[in-house]
Scaffold this motif. Structure first.
Motif, PDB file in Angstrom:
ATOM      1  N   MET A 245       1.180  -1.152   0.299  1.00  0.00           N
ATOM      2  CA  MET A 245       0.240  -0.268   0.105  1.00  0.00           C
ATOM      3  C   MET A 245       0.779   0.974  -0.133  1.00  0.00           C
ATOM      4  O   MET A 245       1.405   1.207   0.930  1.00  0.00           O
ATOM      5  N   ASP A 246       0.541   1.966  -1.187  1.00  0.00           N
ATOM      6  CA  ASP A 246       1.051   3.355  -0.619  1.00  0.00           C
ATOM      7  C   ASP A 246       1.236   4.967   0.039  1.00  0.00           C
ATOM      8  O   ASP A 246      -0.772   4.805  -0.631  1.00  0.00           O
ATOM      9  N   PHE A 247       1.679   4.286   0.635  1.00  0.00           N
ATOM     10  CA  PHE A 247       0.936   6.001   1.937  1.00  0.00           C
ATOM     11  C   PHE A 247       0.945   7.515   1.308  1.00  0.00           C
ATOM     12  O   PHE A 247       0.921   8.164   1.740  1.00  0.00           O
ATOM     13  N   LYS A 248       1.912   7.184  -0.089  1.00  0.00           N
ATOM     14  CA  LYS A 248       2.634   8.525  -0.473  1.00  0.00           C
ATOM     15  C   LYS A 248       1.021   9.677  -1.445  1.00  0.00           C
ATOM     16  O   LYS A 248       0.494   8.617  -1.648  1.00  0.00           O
TER      17      LYS A 248
ATOM     18  N   TYR B 262      -8.066   7.333   6.018  1.00  0.00           N
ATOM     19  CA  TYR B 262      -8.097   7.147   4.953  1.00  0.00           C
ATOM     20  C   TYR B 262      -8.149   5.828   4.885  1.00  0.00           C
ATOM     21  O   TYR B 262      -8.554   5.717   3.499  1.00  0.00           O
ATOM     22  N   GLN B 263      -8.434   4.430   5.818  1.00  0.00           N
ATOM     23  CA  GLN B 263      -8.407   3.612   4.894  1.00  0.00           C
ATOM     24  C   GLN B 263     -10.709   3.234   5.263  1.00  0.00           C
ATOM     25  O   GLN B 263     -11.125   2.945   3.738  1.00  0.00           O
ATOM     26  N   ALA B 264     -11.268   4.331   5.750  1.00  0.00           N
ATOM     27  CA  ALA B 264     -12.518   4.532   5.492  1.00  0.00           C
ATOM     28  C   ALA B 264     -12.544   5.236   4.008  1.00  0.00           C
ATOM     29  O   ALA B 264     -13.598   5.019   3.421  1.00  0.00           O
TER      30      ALA B 264
END
Ligand code: CAA
Length: 379
Positions: A1-4, A300-302
């Motif tokens: 997963m890219d958190f950028k 961010y998940q939601a």
């Protein structure tokens, strides 16, 4: 997963941050003190496209993704949590249900002006006897020819005085309980509707919260949102989006509490050392930062689930539950770090603490969020 963050998301964050610093920071303490609505600033925010962040451009919105919306609400709330809730409510509880359930005509008539900032939206479900137990509504809507006739009363309407359009929940079939509730688009000033007194609140004092009363208020039948008796589902769908927005508001407050704490601990000396040199203070800052980052991941998940079009009721509830408790803890710690000064209006942290409390209450209390989460586990 890219958190950028994407370039677009970074740009929205920067725009919101700059706007908040330049336009909101200068008067925020006065608006809190005097309970003044940020009308002028709201107009400018509308011009920037922030009133319909995820609404498609063909309906007057900015056509951005839900992460952009989260970033905007967080950055605005970091400086002015009152503006944060006004923004969250118009985007999530007014634009979102019209976009999702509205007819083409309703979208043209209401969504376009809402999303482009010419109108401000609100949501009216709570009643004096129906808060957490939202299905216990008593306001009725009775069909009479081309109209629905509304009678009853509502409370705790965000932007009740300054808003232009509200999503209103009323009972069309009493015998059916939650399944007998319908949703309507209500225009401010509809004959038979009275806006009641403005609540005197502990926090978010720049946002107006009022009651409504309805005495044979006639709403055109074209303003039924979705179908009759779909109201409760429409409300809960809107509230998923709303809870995500409030989580972002809480995240902004928590971030502001941490920033002020870092700043103060580097300026204030006691026992010959800066506060930041004491491990007791360092550990508080470390805990705040950790909790803030955990909150961000839940948000961010939601938001990503929302973006995919999946149901995200549990994720929005978890984000709001955790974010609001983190906002409360961080703002209390910020006051503690500021000591006696933190308890005065010379520093903004007492406002953060007052503003944070409502995030544990509105759009579903922490207890309601736990019910939503538990229900989704046990279904
Ligand atoms: N999408 C589609 N369907 C949904 C849905 C969604 N997002 N969420 C729920 N539903 C459906 C469910 O599947 C269920 O359908 P069936 O009956 O066909 O099975 C139906 O809607 C009812 O859902 P639940 O069974 O989950 O609902 P419940 O009755 O158990 O809800 C409750 C109980 C969670 C406590 C609910 O009453 C609640 O959320 N209360 C709090 C209300 C609230 O948040 N009020 C705040 C008002 S706004 C405000 O604060 C002011 C402001 O302006 C800021």
């Amino acid at each position: 997963m890219d958190f950028k963050l994407t370039e677009e998301q970074q740009m929205i964050r920067e725009t919101a941050r700059e706007f908040a610093q330049n336009e909101l920071a200068p008067g925020v303490a006065e608006r809190d003190r005097d309970e003044n609505f940020p009308g002028e600033q709201l107009k400018k925010l509308g011009e920037l496209g922030f009133m319909g962040i995820t609404v498609p451009e063909e309906y007057g919105g900015a056509g951005l993704d839900p992460i952009c919306s989260c970033l905007a609400i967080e950055e605005i709330s970091k400086i002015d949590a009152s503006m944060g809730v006004i923004l969250s409510v118009t985007n999530s509880l007014a634009c979102h249900p019209i976009e999702r359930f509205g007819t083409e005509e309703q979208k043209r008539r209401y969504l376009v002006p809402l999303a482009s900032g010419q109108m401000l939206g609100g949501f009216s479900m709570s009643e004096p006897g129906a808060g957490s137990d939202a299905a216990a509504l008593t306001t009725t809507a009775v069909r009479d020819g081309d109209f629905y006739v509304i009678n009853g009363g509502k409370n705790f309407v965000t932007s009740g005085k300054n808003g232009d359009v509200f999503i209103l929940m009323a009972v069309t079939d009493k015998a059916k309980g939650a399944k007998g509730i319908s949703a309507f688009i209500l225009e401010q000033g509809t004959p038979g509707m009275t806006v009641g007194h403005k609540e005197k609140k502990l926090g978010i004092r720049g946002s107006d919260t009022t009651s409504f009363s309805f005495d044979d208020c006639r709403i055109p039948k074209e303003n039924l949102l979705g179908e009759e008796e779909m109201g409760f589902k429409i409300a809960l769908t809107a509230l998923d989006s709303g809870r995500l927005g409030i989580a972002c508001q809480a995240l902004g407050i928590a971030g502001a509490a941490l920033d002020e704490s870092i700043k103060y601990s580097k300026e204030r000396k006691q026992f010959g050392k800066f506060l930041s040199e004491f491990q007791a203070i360092q550990f508080k800052l470390a805990d705040m930062e950790t909790q803030i980052n955990a909150t961000r991941l839940l948000i961010y998940q939601a938001a990503m689930k929302k973006d995919r079009g999946d149901r995200y009721s549990k994720e929005a509830a978890m984000a709001k539950l955790y974010a609001s408790e983190v906002a409360m803890r961080c703002s209390i710690e910020a006051v503690q770090i500021h000591g006696g000064y933190g308890y005065t209006k010379d520093y903004p942290v007492e406002r953060f603490m007052r503003d944070a409390k409502i995030t544990e209450i509105y759009e579903g209390t922490s207890e309601v969020q736990r019910m939503v989460i538990a229900n989704s586990l046990l279904r």
